[in-house]
Motif scaffolding. Structure first.
Motif, PDB file in Angstrom:
ATOM      1  N   ARG A   7       0.822  -1.212   0.000  1.00 45.91           N
ATOM      2  CA  ARG A   7       0.000   0.000   0.000  1.00 45.91           C
ATOM      3  C   ARG A   7       0.860   1.268   0.000  1.00 45.91           C
ATOM      4  O   ARG A   7       0.612   2.198  -0.765  1.00 45.91           O
ATOM      5  CB  ARG A   7      -0.938   0.006   1.209  1.00 45.91           C
ATOM      6  N   ALA A  18      -4.406   5.176  -1.500  1.00 53.10           N
ATOM      7  CA  ALA A  18      -4.684   3.931  -2.216  1.00 53.10           C
ATOM      8  C   ALA A  18      -6.172   3.607  -2.129  1.00 53.10           C
ATOM      9  O   ALA A  18      -6.835   3.929  -1.146  1.00 53.10           O
ATOM     10  CB  ALA A  18      -3.872   2.794  -1.616  1.00 53.10           C
ATOM     11  N   VAL A  22      -6.920  -2.036  -2.617  1.00 55.00           N
ATOM     12  CA  VAL A  22      -5.528  -2.015  -3.081  1.00 55.00           C
ATOM     13  C   VAL A  22      -4.842  -3.363  -2.916  1.00 55.00           C
ATOM     14  O   VAL A  22      -4.036  -3.757  -3.766  1.00 55.00           O
ATOM     15  CB  VAL A  22      -4.721  -0.880  -2.403  1.00 55.00           C
TER      16      VAL A  22
END
Length: 135
Positions: A7, A18, A22
């Motif tokens: 991330r 993100a 993600v």
């Protein structure tokens, strides 16, 4: 399966927060990067990742670039539509149909193919050769 990014790396690459999914995107992009580099020869760490920092960075960045493309396009490669839908609407006796097959075909391609930037990063690191369509 090897995971080449996280991330924090995606957020640093995109300079944005993100997306919620993600981890799913990173996992899928990592698999695609792994497939693209499956014929590459390089030294690995005990964890199976490239021992060369430039190659490890290229794989991480290729994943981040792919995740960013999917996020910007609003595409979840694990849930992309594969069949065209036709929507119908009518107004004052006129009827319109919109075939989304071309749009869906492009979305399917983006969902299932590494983006050009990812390929460029992997090529520059010496991990793959040729063009994406020459796999």
């Amino acid at each position: 399966m090897l995971i080449y990014a996280n991330r924090d790396a995606v957020e640093a690459w995109s300079r944005e927060e993100a997306p919620d999914n993600v981890d799913v995107l990173i996992r899928r992009a990592s698999a695609m990067v792994g497939v693209a580099t499956r014929m590459a020869r390089y030294e690995v760490t005990p964890a199976g990742l490239p021992a060369d920092d430039d190659q490890a960075d290229a794989m991480r960045d290729a994943v981040c670039a792919q995740v960013t493309v999917w996020d910007k396009a609003g595409i979840d490669p694990t849930a992309v539509e594969t069949e065209g839908r036709v929507s119908k609407t009518s107004m004052d006796g006129a009827s319109f149909e919109y075939d989304r097959a071309a749009e869906l075909s492009e979305r399917t391609r983006v969902a299932s193919t590494l983006c050009e930037e990812s390929y460029d990063l992997l090529r520059l690191a010496g991990l793959i050769g040729g063009r994406p369509w020459q796999r």
